[in-house]
Design an enzyme around this catalytic site. Sequence first.
Site, PDB file in Angstrom:
ATOM      1  N   GLY A   1      10.843  68.081  56.298  1.00 30.22           N
ATOM      2  CA  GLY A   1       9.638  68.888  56.550  1.00 30.22           C
ATOM      3  C   GLY A   1       9.703  69.512  57.935  1.00 30.22           C
TER       4      GLY A   1
ATOM      5  CE1 TYR B   1      13.316  63.675  44.691  1.00 31.00           C
ATOM      6  CE2 TYR B   1      13.973  64.634  42.589  1.00 31.00           C
ATOM      7  CZ  TYR B   1      13.070  64.540  43.629  1.00 31.00           C
ATOM      8  OH  TYR B   1      11.927  65.301  43.610  1.00 31.00           O
TER       9      TYR B   1
ATOM     10  NE  ARG C   1      14.325  72.594  46.646  1.00 33.45           N
ATOM     11  CZ  ARG C   1      13.134  72.020  46.722  1.00 33.45           C
ATOM     12  NH1 ARG C   1      12.609  71.446  45.656  1.00 33.45           N
ATOM     13  NH2 ARG C   1      12.455  72.030  47.849  1.00 33.45           N
TER      14      ARG C   1
HETATM   15  N1  UDP Z   1      22.363  76.840  41.413  1.00 29.81           N
HETATM   16  C1  UDP Z   1      23.230  77.919  41.451  1.00 29.81           C
HETATM   17  N2  UDP Z   1      23.516  78.499  42.657  1.00 29.81           N
HETATM   18  C2  UDP Z   1      22.974  78.077  43.823  1.00 29.81           C
HETATM   19  C3  UDP Z   1      22.064  76.978  43.794  1.00 29.81           C
HETATM   20  C4  UDP Z   1      21.794  76.387  42.564  1.00 29.81           C
HETATM   21  O1  UDP Z   1      23.761  78.347  40.410  1.00 29.81           O
HETATM   22  O2  UDP Z   1      23.282  78.677  44.871  1.00 29.81           O
HETATM   23  C5  UDP Z   1      22.027  76.240  40.119  1.00 29.81           C
HETATM   24  C6  UDP Z   1      22.215  74.730  40.050  1.00 29.81           C
HETATM   25  O3  UDP Z   1      23.553  74.403  39.695  1.00 29.81           O
HETATM   26  C7  UDP Z   1      21.221  74.343  38.978  1.00 29.81           C
HETATM   27  C8  UDP Z   1      20.095  75.368  39.151  1.00 29.81           C
HETATM   28  O4  UDP Z   1      20.645  76.434  39.894  1.00 29.81           O
HETATM   29  O5  UDP Z   1      21.781  74.526  37.690  1.00 29.81           O
HETATM   30  C9  UDP Z   1      18.887  74.818  39.892  1.00 29.81           C
HETATM   31  O6  UDP Z   1      19.336  74.163  41.033  1.00 29.81           O
HETATM   32  P1  UDP Z   1      18.395  73.601  42.180  1.00 29.81           P
HETATM   33  O7  UDP Z   1      19.287  73.082  43.268  1.00 29.81           O
HETATM   34  O8  UDP Z   1      17.402  74.627  42.549  1.00 29.81           O
HETATM   35  O9  UDP Z   1      17.561  72.387  41.580  1.00 29.81           O
HETATM   36  P2  UDP Z   1      17.682  71.443  40.284  1.00 29.81           P
HETATM   37  O10 UDP Z   1      16.877  72.131  39.244  1.00 29.81           O
HETATM   38  O11 UDP Z   1      19.118  71.294  39.866  1.00 29.81           O
HETATM   39  O12 UDP Z   1      17.094  70.169  40.747  1.00 29.81           O
END
Ligand code: UDP
Length: 310
Positions: free
Chosen positions: A36, A145, A186
């Site tokens: 944060g 997590y 993310r």
């Molecule tokens: N992802 C991606 N490129 C990035 C970051 C994430 O393709 O630069 C994909 C990741 O592999 C996942 C989805 O986007 O399939 C969502 O990832 P995130 O890290 O946002 O959170 P998650 O839903 O996996 O907890």
Amino acid sequence: MRILITGGAGFLGSHLCDRFLAEGHQVIAMDNLITGSTRNIEHLAGRDDFLFIKHDVTNYIYVEGLLDAILHFASPASPIDYLELPIQTLKVGALGTHKALGLAMAKKARFLLASTSEVYGDPLQHPQQEDYWGNVNPIGPRGVYDEAKRFAEALAMAYHRAHGVETRIARIFNTYGPRMRLDDGRVVPNFVSQALWGKPLTVYGDGSQTRSFCYVSDLIEGIYRLLLSDEVEPVNLGNPAEMTILDFARMVNRLTGNKAGIVYEDFRIPNDPQVRQPDISKARRVLKWEPRVDLEEGLQRTIEWFRERV
Ligand code: UDP
């Protein structure tokens, strides 16, 4: 009400501070600031209905005076963060939840847990309903997590059953909006900042995995309603509008006018869920809640916020 929000300087925590203050409640935000930031709450400094306490909630929590509700939102929440902070992630979900529930019991306060769609793991049921028990790899990197949040849910139910604590469990699906950290790893901050820098968007895998993105104001409304409701068992909160990550990347490029396209990269973290979509029938029925902000509108607002910061 007088409300304690753990993780109050985080993305969701700080939006909750705003919302509860706007409704006329008093808010205490607690955060150890490892993910944060005080930037998220600096606009609240000096108000006499707001207090910030820098504290790690895995240690004993002391709060003077009455508390009517505790919202436990402290935790790293991005896969990259919990990969870098695996023990802190386990501790805040387990020990932090224990301390927060103990405090709720002592103060006779209502308790709301920020749980997650990750309790469903890489789901074999689609879309996911609350009665699905999930498909989680306990020893994979996401396990720190997922299992911490599963333990936290079990502990909340135990405090409810054994001690009569008024507990609420929100299973939060992918949420995005202003105040996400640019570097939190993310997909929304990654894609939006890459696009605003004019770089290609990094799609992991072939981009066929799906997610369903909820705008932050909708999620906060759902949390608010859940806290005031009588529902003890978990409730999914998210936007059921599902899409592939590849289509999402194309959408971000279109909305930002980014011409740099897409590059494909290997998954950074194993056990990436292949599909994810909340079944929100229960939230519709019990909370009379559903998301209102569609993805294009929410993304526009998010892009504007990021534009001033990249
Ligand atoms: N992802 C991606 N490129 C990035 C970051 C994430 O393709 O630069 C994909 C990741 O592999 C996942 C989805 O986007 O399939 C969502 O990832 P995130 O890290 O946002 O959170 P998650 O839903 O996996 O907890």
